[in-house]
Write a protein that holds these residues in place. Structure first.
Motif, mmCIF file in Angstrom:
data_model
loop_
_atom_site.group_PDB
_atom_site.id
_atom_site.type_symbol
_atom_site.label_atom_id
_atom_site.label_comp_id
_atom_site.label_asym_id
_atom_site.label_seq_id
_atom_site.Cartn_x
_atom_site.Cartn_y
_atom_site.Cartn_z
ATOM 1 N N ASP A 13 -38.400 76.291 -44.487
ATOM 2 C CA ASP A 13 -38.483 75.432 -45.675
ATOM 3 C C ASP A 13 -39.428 74.256 -45.426
ATOM 4 O OD1 ASP A 13 -36.770 76.989 -47.085
ATOM 5 O OD2 ASP A 13 -35.018 75.699 -46.857
ATOM 6 N N ALA A 14 -39.334 73.676 -44.226
ATOM 7 C CA ALA A 14 -40.159 72.507 -43.905
ATOM 8 C C ALA A 14 -41.644 72.864 -43.863
ATOM 9 C CB ALA A 14 -39.728 71.909 -42.565
ATOM 10 N N CYS A 15 -41.942 74.092 -43.535
ATOM 11 C CA CYS A 15 -43.344 74.493 -43.387
ATOM 12 C C CYS A 15 -43.905 75.189 -44.625
ATOM 13 C CB CYS A 15 -43.490 75.424 -42.184
ATOM 14 S SG CYS A 15 -43.052 74.649 -40.604
ATOM 15 N N VAL A 43 -49.609 75.744 -40.324
ATOM 16 C CA VAL A 43 -48.369 75.303 -39.691
ATOM 17 C C VAL A 43 -47.535 76.541 -39.379
ATOM 18 C CG1 VAL A 43 -46.230 74.042 -40.044
ATOM 19 C CG2 VAL A 43 -48.382 73.061 -40.812
ATOM 20 N N GLU A 44 -47.046 76.642 -38.135
ATOM 21 C CA GLU A 44 -46.324 77.830 -37.681
ATOM 22 C C GLU A 44 -44.854 77.490 -37.443
ATOM 23 O OE1 GLU A 44 -48.352 79.930 -34.487
ATOM 24 O OE2 GLU A 44 -50.138 78.721 -34.910
ATOM 25 N N TYR A 79 -46.074 66.451 -42.375
ATOM 26 C CA TYR A 79 -45.233 66.763 -43.536
ATOM 27 C C TYR A 79 -44.048 67.630 -43.116
ATOM 28 C CZ TYR A 79 -49.243 65.044 -46.138
ATOM 29 O OH TYR A 79 -50.264 64.258 -46.621
ATOM 30 N N ALA A 80 -44.293 68.564 -42.200
ATOM 31 C CA ALA A 80 -43.192 69.380 -41.699
ATOM 32 C C ALA A 80 -42.159 68.514 -40.989
ATOM 33 C CB ALA A 80 -43.735 70.448 -40.751
ATOM 34 N N THR A 81 -42.627 67.552 -40.205
ATOM 35 C CA THR A 81 -41.707 66.653 -39.503
ATOM 36 C C THR A 81 -40.893 65.834 -40.495
ATOM 37 O OG1 THR A 81 -43.383 66.468 -37.756
ATOM 38 C CG2 THR A 81 -41.545 64.926 -37.684
ATOM 39 N N ALA A 82 -41.554 65.352 -41.533
ATOM 40 C CA ALA A 82 -40.846 64.574 -42.556
ATOM 41 C C ALA A 82 -39.777 65.420 -43.245
ATOM 42 C CB ALA A 82 -41.841 64.041 -43.586
#
Length: 976
Positions: A157-159, A165-166, A207-210
């Motif tokens: 979902d985050a990616c 982004v993997e 953005y994935a980290t957020a």
């Protein structure tokens, strides 16, 4: 399927194996209960054969036997007990039905499972996969297997939707950092830490980290609000609305939220919350909100991002005729990042103490009770998160006669020490350091000692290490510098009217006082060479970062309110220029248009900008009526003049989107045309509000009432200063004649409408470059109160990728060269120009762009000046140019020494190791000095050493060299 009918319990003992446990889809672990298998099989028969199936003896016997068979299967597999997944049990039910020849029933059961799987899927549910060796400790102390399926779903979902982004890379690397029994929060932390280490290679990982951080936020807030233990991004589509209503109830219960928020149609507002906008945040932006903005109770954050934006929107819409419609309009603007309110507004809108204003300007009188009353006002205003600008010019100088005691004054400096310590003691409600800036006019007899307030040497009782200082410079002084003439210093006790005079009137009266010193009428004065004082001003600016240089006459001659008083100082961040007096404390309310959000299809979208500005001005005007005022003088001033300060941020991002280098004529032109559009629409929006709500009280007699707009007031400045001392472009592109006519007919709702603030913090929230700043570095570690964050220029990365240049070697080169592309040979020249960093942009371009903006702005702008290879000549030319181009103020000086330090960290596996280790490659900002000298001033050599020859003739001590990441976190965030 119908779930209203439950069969009786099977006749066999199917609840006996208590040593078996079941993992549910949400990850919870429960005791095995075989009766639930009976219920599931019976429901499958009811679905195919009707309600009478439950009463059929054949079916009841089959259910009993099948259930016992399934239980026996699991007992054979795990004779000593163990943990099953719910999906394993359902697989066995399906198999039992097929073996018994009940294909029709089995088909109904399969369809039932698929239907429920589809129902769960939009909400992000997934099949839990227990990790074979890792267990997780829950908040209540219970232990259950790590649900690998949920981890994979969460990361996927985050990616989602992010290029390059993997997800599996994050999952695999995170699992290596987990241990058996890890707390549930530790799993989320491991995922975030893994993702953030990848940011320097691919910017989209921020953005994935957020989004991974969002999982923590949701778990904390939703469980506290009693909505859910946890939720995925998709589930928030339906959970945001109930969470919002529960949040309002809790906030009012905790006496944190204004009770009037309950009067809104909460269902309508909850339905307007857009969960997809949670995905806009960078990691830095979201972590900043979590650490410093979200409401909390007992250290639990129970406010979520979209809820916060709606809370702010509601707080600003309280007095609107249709508060729900306006709140949704305001929410749309904030949550889209098209516009962002200033930090105090984000902190306090909708709360029980809605101090929403950013900055306060005061004039300190020349009486003891007045001085300490002003210091008390500072404390009260600082308590509620206001930034302060104090005008100290009226206070008599050292050696002045005190009639009441027949003694002599100790001057301004001892009082400033008290102000400094008050700012430290009253730290903005415990949220941030208190912040104040003291202003003194250049003719004040104490100015030389004032210049040294931030030095590390000398009597510490006459030093202020924690506050800012600024010179309030008259045009006459700059003329004397240009013409190499003398300058006379006076005490305001003998020349009190100089404080309120400016332009030609000041020059005339100043000359009269100088004549009085020659004929013996004035005894207390000092004569110096103007150039010598100017050199000391620049020397202290370089050495300590203070005092800043701001210009009195353009601030007053171009002030729309020069009929109603005098601008005696600016504010903490040098963008506010409002009148102050003993009866009026000037107040300004700030917010910023995100210029990057208004570049559409490669050009500035004027229609979108107009819409944003119109709503933004309305929001800012609402602040005035809703605001909490800590002191009555502030309320009186704000209601009388109603000033607001609309600014901008993301200027550099907009240039990137347009393919324009900051150091170019095209960038200067864009600065001009973009600010002209903002100015045009902001003035018109205020004028339209005047028709709707009425003119501000002191409108008559203002420049507005005479049809003199900011672009027109340049002529007044040129007339009084003299044409030989100013050069400003005055070209236009909009129909200003139409707007002049409209303003004179309709009036204005606000005395002042525009001011460009620093925006360091709110631009972090929006994920764009701050204010009008060039990019600091293309790759660096940003340090602030929320921690350390890798910041990489995504525009640069994308351009390098497009040309096949983005690889490990490039990343290491950028680290080695402190984020600079200039020394890297394989980068093409056009990209080197586009991605020149702040210290690689000649300061003339910063001044030229600022001058083009200044012609449209009725207040000022926070203009940082970056100077590499700093020398006395460069400082002299840059600040003279700022005055000559008609600027009203300047802000921090960021000076970089001429030599570079040895580079550290190429690729040693150290997290986010980007910046340099110290020395002259670090900037010399306006910041609290360090105990030891900086190499930039004392050891830079060459041109940098020449600054001492030019300015002072002796070695300077230099100012503190901060890390690359805290360059924009040095001052108060009230304006930001």
């Amino acid at each position: 399927m119908d779930t209203s009918i439950s069969p009786g319990k099977a006749s066999v003992d199917i609840t006996a194996p208590q040593r078996l446990r079941v993992i549910k889809r949400g990850g919870e672990v429960a005791a095995f209960d075989g009766s639930k298998i009976s219920v599931a099989i019976t429901k499958a028969f009811i679905a195919t054969e009707g309600d009478n199936a439950a009463a059929s003896s054949r079916i009841r016997e089959f259910v009993s036997e099948a259930t016992q068979s399934i239980v026996d299967t699991f007992l054979r597999r795990m004779p000593d007990g163990g943990t099953l997944h719910i999906e394993d049990i359902q697989d066995q039910v399906e198999l039992a039905l097929m073996r018994a020849g009940e294909q029709k029933v089995a088909r109904a059961y399969v369809l039932y499972r698929e239907e429920h799987a589809r129902a769960r899927q939009p909400q992000g549910a997934d099949i839990a996969k227990p990790h074979p060796s890792l267990n997780v400790t829950q908040a209540d102390g219970t232990v259950r297997p790590l649900d690998l399926g949920r981890v994979e779903t969460l990361v996927a979902d985050a990616c989602e939707g992010l290029a390059n982004v993997e997800p599996q890379k994050i999952v695999d690397a995170s699992l290596k950092n987990l241990y058996d029994g890890v707390p549930i929060d530790g799993v989320a932390t491991a995922l975030m830490m893994t993702a953030r280490t990848l940011v320097e290679k691919e910017p989209n990982y921020t953005y994935a980290t957020a989004r991974l951080l969002q999982d923590n936020l949701r778990r904390e807030a939703l469980s506290f609000l009693g909505i859910a233990d946890e939720a995925t991004y998709q589930e928030m589509a339906t959970l945001y609305a109930p969470a919002f209503k529960a949040y309002i109830d809790k906030g009012i219960e905790f006496e944190q939220l204004d009770e009037r928020l309950r009067e809104f149609d909460l269902d309508r507002l909850g339905a307007a919350l857009d969960h997809t906008r949670d995905n806009q945040f960078t990691y830095l932006g979201l972590q900043t909100l979590y650490d410093r903005y979200f409401l909390h109770h007992d250290d639990v954050r129970y406010e979520l991002p979209q809820v916060m934006f709606m809370r702010v929107a509601m707080g600003l819409a309280l007095n609107e005729d249709d508060p729900e419609a306006r709140a949704i309009e305001f929410y749309e603007l904030l949550s889209s990042f098209d516009y962002m309110a200033s930090t105090p507004t984000l902190f306090n809108a909708g709360t029980q103490r809605s101090q929403l204003s950013s900055c306060y300007l005061t004039t300190v009188p020349d009486q003891l009770d007045g001085i300490y009353s002003a210091i008390r006002d500072n404390a009260l205003l600082s308590k509620w998160a206001g930034g302060l600008g104090n005008d100290w010019t009226p206070v008599r100088a050292l050696g002045s006669y005190i009639k009441g005691t027949n003694g002599k004054s100790q001057g301004v400096v001892p009082f400033l020490k008290v102000v400094n310590d008050t700012a430290v003691a009253v730290n903005q409600g415990g949220k941030r350091k208190g912040a104040v800036c003291a202003y003194l006019e250049t003719w004040h007899l104490d100015v030389e000692e004032f210049l040294e307030l931030r030095k590390n040497t000398g009597d510490d009782r006459r030093r202020t290490h924690d506050m800012n200082t600024a010179n309030w410079v008259p045009d006459l002084f700059m003329k004397r510098v240009f013409d190499d003439e003398e300058w006379t210093l006076f005490s305001p006790s003998t020349c009190p009217d100089l404080h309120d005079l400016y332009g030609a009137a000041f020059e005339k009266r100043y000359a009269e006082y100088e004549e009085m010193t020659r004929n013996g009428q004035l005894k207390l004065f000092k004569r110096v060479k103007a150039k010598d004082l100017w050199r000391k001003m620049l020397s202290m600016l370089f050495e300590t970062g203070h005092p800043w240089i701001t210009f009195k006459d353009p601030c007053n001659l171009r002030s729309p309110q020069n009929h109603a008083g005098v601008v005696h100082s600016s504010n903490l961040c040098t963008e506010i220029t409002l009148n102050t007096s003993a009866d009026e404390i000037a107040v300004c309310n700030l917010g910023s248009v995100n210029l990057a959000q208004h570049i559409v299809d490669g050009q500035l979208d004027g229609d979108k900008l107009k819409k944003t500005v119109k709503t933004a001005v309305r929001m800012l005007d609402n602040v005035i009526d809703i605001n909490y005022y800590a002191v009555p003088q502030a309320r009186n001033s704000n209601f009388k003049h109603r000033p607001v300060g609309l600014g901008l941020m993301g200027f550099q991002d907009a240039l990137y989107q347009l393919g324009i280098a900051y150091a170019s004529d095209d960038a200067v032109t864009f600065a001009d045309t973009s600010m002209e559009l903002i100015s045009y629409h902001a003035i018109e929006a205020s004028s339209d509000l005047a028709t709707e709500r009425g003119r501000y009280q002191s409108f008559e007699g203002s420049l507005w009432s005479k049809g003199v707009l900011p672009i027109d007031s340049i002529a007044k400045l040129a007339e009084e200063r003299g044409a030989d001392y100013i050069e400003v472009d005055t070209s236009t592109t909009q129909d200003w004649a139409r707007l002049r006519d409209k303003v004179t007919r309709q009036g204005m709702r606000n005395s002042n409408v525009m001011a460009i603030a620093p925006t360091a913090t709110i631009s972090n929230i929006c994920g764009v470059t701050q204010s009008i700043e060039p990019t600091y570095q293309n790759l660096f570690v940003k340090s602030n109160l929320s921690g350390e964050f890798t910041v990489v220029n995504a525009y640069m990365v994308n351009d390098l990728k497009a040309r096949g240049l983005w690889d490990e070697v490039m990343i290491n080169d950028l680290k080695y060269y402190d984020g600079s592309v200039q020394p890297i040979d394989r980068i093409p020249d056009d990209l080197k120009a586009r991605y020149a960093s702040a210290f690689e942009v000649e300061p003339k371009w910063l001044v030229e762009a600022a001058a083009r903006r200044q012609k449209w702005i009725d207040q000022a702008q926070s203009l940082n000046l970056y100077i590499a290879g700093v020398s006395g000549k460069k400082l002299d030319v840059t600040y003279r140019m700022a005055w000559f181009r008609g600027l009203k103020t300047t802000y921090y000086l960021r000076a970089l020494g001429a030599t570079s330090v040895e580079k550290s960290t190429v690729d040693r596996g150290k997290l986010n190791a980007v910046g340099n280790t110290g020395g002259s490659a670090s900037p010399q900002p306006a910041a609290a000095p360090s105990p030891s000298p900086s190499p930039a001033a004392s050891d830079a050599g060459g041109e940098a050493r020449g600054i001492d020859d030019f300015l002072t003739g002796k070695s300077g001590s230099g100012s503190r060299a901060p890390s690359a990441g805290d360059i924009d976190e040095l001052g108060c965030e009230a304006c930001q």
